[in-house]
Scaffold this motif. Structure first.
Motif, short mmCIF file in Angstrom:
data_model
loop_
_atom_site.label_atom_id
_atom_site.label_comp_id
_atom_site.label_asym_id
_atom_site.label_seq_id
_atom_site.Cartn_x
_atom_site.Cartn_y
_atom_site.Cartn_z
N ILE A 213 -34.19 -58.35 -42.58
CA ILE A 213 -32.94 -57.92 -43.20
C ILE A 213 -32.36 -59.11 -43.96
N PHE A 214 -31.98 -58.90 -45.21
CA PHE A 214 -31.48 -59.99 -46.04
C PHE A 214 -30.12 -59.60 -46.61
N ASP A 215 -29.10 -60.36 -46.25
CA ASP A 215 -27.76 -60.11 -46.77
C ASP A 215 -27.42 -61.29 -47.68
N VAL A 216 -27.36 -61.03 -49.00
CA VAL A 216 -27.24 -62.16 -49.93
C VAL A 216 -25.92 -62.91 -49.77
N ALA A 217 -24.83 -62.22 -49.41
CA ALA A 217 -23.51 -62.85 -49.26
C ALA A 217 -23.29 -63.91 -50.34
N GLY A 218 -23.26 -63.44 -51.59
CA GLY A 218 -23.23 -64.34 -52.73
C GLY A 218 -21.85 -64.86 -53.09
N THR A 219 -21.85 -65.67 -54.15
CA THR A 219 -20.64 -66.33 -54.63
C THR A 219 -19.77 -65.39 -55.46
N GLY A 220 -18.48 -65.56 -55.33
CA GLY A 220 -17.53 -64.74 -56.11
C GLY A 220 -16.44 -64.16 -55.22
N GLY A 221 -16.65 -64.23 -53.92
CA GLY A 221 -15.62 -63.76 -52.99
C GLY A 221 -15.12 -64.93 -52.16
N THR A 222 -15.25 -64.80 -50.84
CA THR A 222 -14.78 -65.87 -49.96
C THR A 222 -15.57 -67.15 -50.22
N SER A 223 -14.85 -68.25 -50.38
CA SER A 223 -15.47 -69.56 -50.59
C SER A 223 -15.18 -70.42 -49.37
#
Ligand SMILES: Cc1cc2nc3c(=O)[nH]c(=O)nc-3n(C[C@H](O)[C@H](O)[C@H](O)COP(=O)(O)O)c2cc1C
Length: 341
Positions: A213-223
């Motif tokens: 399972i891969f959750d990218v949780a990328g940039t653009g939200g919580t930093s």
């Protein structure tokens, strides 16, 4: 209150007050523009948002992403999340189980969580780096057992650990430990970032190690550079400042990850998901489901009813996007035409 507990309480406060989101680099999701279909030939009410995730039926492709609460609030927040997810039949991830594993089922992370959400996928959560510190295979098994989790997600957060005073920074040899864990556990293993994105090469390595399972949780939200800076002194703030927008924007991470899926792998789109149109965009880019943390936090703190209302709005926005692209179900949404640039 211990240092860790105090830190978690401060995270909650900072993110709820809107001081944890960076605004320099967007997720890239706004650039994904569906081509409008003025003749959908669909009944809005018959649109099917349903999907299967880890062998359980979801009524919408949504996940409440992992969030740890401080000692006072964790139990309450986890109960609200479990009740709302059960009512709406969507997936939930707990926040880090490190304290619960070390000190007993604290913070609403015991059997009561599974009792409150008997029919939905529950994802366990520990920091991958803890495999070099406090957590071995037995503790990881305990994390799964204590909430009857459907999968265990390891979070990868090098930027946060690097900035946080006293962070756990020895990430060496982790891939081997992850591989050992993937072979030892009775449930699938996943990996997620916490707001800086998973790259294609990291996904390839993790996939070879048995992560499914891969959750990218990328940039653009919580930093997390920003959140930790908000807690720190002037020196820490100066060190963290250039890293506020560090990472791979969510849309880019999803585009890179999508071709690596198949073979039973699952892709979760998260990081800065604001509403149901972002969910539609993440799915169009290849995600199986989309996750939201900060965007759901204040409703989750308020109560079950508030969270149900919030998530119902998100689902309604997704349904509108599907209607106006003529997509009867998620498979159709994945093929929905985009606007020419
Ligand atoms: C208050 C708070 C606590 C969090 N705690 C955890 C955690 O314990 N484990 C984890 O994997 N991610 C944790 N996260 C990260 C989220 O799961 C998510 O990956 C990240 O916030 C990006 O999503 P967002 O932009 O929707 O907030 C936390 C996020 C928030 C806002």
């Amino acid at each position: 209150m211990t240092d860790i507990s105090l830190r978690k309480s401060e995270h909650l406060r900072i993110v709820t007050e809107g001081r944890g989101a960076q605004d320099r680099v967007p997720t890239g999701l706004d650039l994904v523009r569906f081509r409008h279909c003025a003749l959908p030939e669909l009944d809005f009410d018959a649109i099917d948002l349903g999907t299967t995730f880890l062998g359980r039926e979801l009524r919408a492709p949504l996940l409440i992403s992992a969030m740890t609460g401080g000692p006072v609030e964790a139990g309450r927040i986890n109960a609200h999340i479990a009740e709302a997810c059960q009512e709406l039949r969507i997936a939930l991830s707990v926040g880090s189980q490190r304290i619960a594993v070390e000190h007993g089922d604290a913070g609403g992370l015991g059997r009561e969580l599974r009792r409150a959400a008997p029919d939905v996928p529950i994802l366990g959560n520990i920091g991958a780096v803890q495999l070099n510190y406090a957590i071995g295979i037995d503790e990881a098994r305990r994390a799964v057992d204590m909430i009857e989790a459907d999968a265990l997600i390891l979070h990868l957060n090098p930027l946060q650990e690097a900035i946080q005073p006293g962070g756990d920074r020895n990430f060496s040899g982790l891939l081997t430990r992850i591989e050992e864990l993937a072979h030892a556990l009775p449930v699938p293993i996943g990996a997620k970032e916490v707001g800086s994105g998973l790259s294609a090469s990291v996904i390839r390595s993790l996939g070879d190690a048995g992560v499914r399972i891969f959750d990218v949780a990328g940039t653009g939200g919580t930093s997390w550079a920003r959140v930790e800076a908000e807690r720190g002194d002037a020196q820490l703030q100066a060190i963290a400042a250039p890293f506020h927008d560090w990472g791979i924007p969510t849309a880019d991470a999803l585009r890179a990850a999508a071709p690596l899926m198949g073979q039973g792998r699952i892709l979760i789109g998260s990081g800065g998901i604001r509403h149901g149109l972002d969910v539609a965009r993440a799915i169009r880019l290849g995600a199986d489901i989309a996750g939201q943390a900060a965007g759901a936090l204040s409703a989750a703190r308020t109560g079950t009813e508030a969270l149900v209302a919030h998530l119902s709005d998100v689902a309604q926005q997704l349904r509108i996007a599907m209607f106006c692209t003529g997509s009867a179900d998620l498979a159709a949404l994945r093929r929905a035409p985009l606007q020419e640039a």
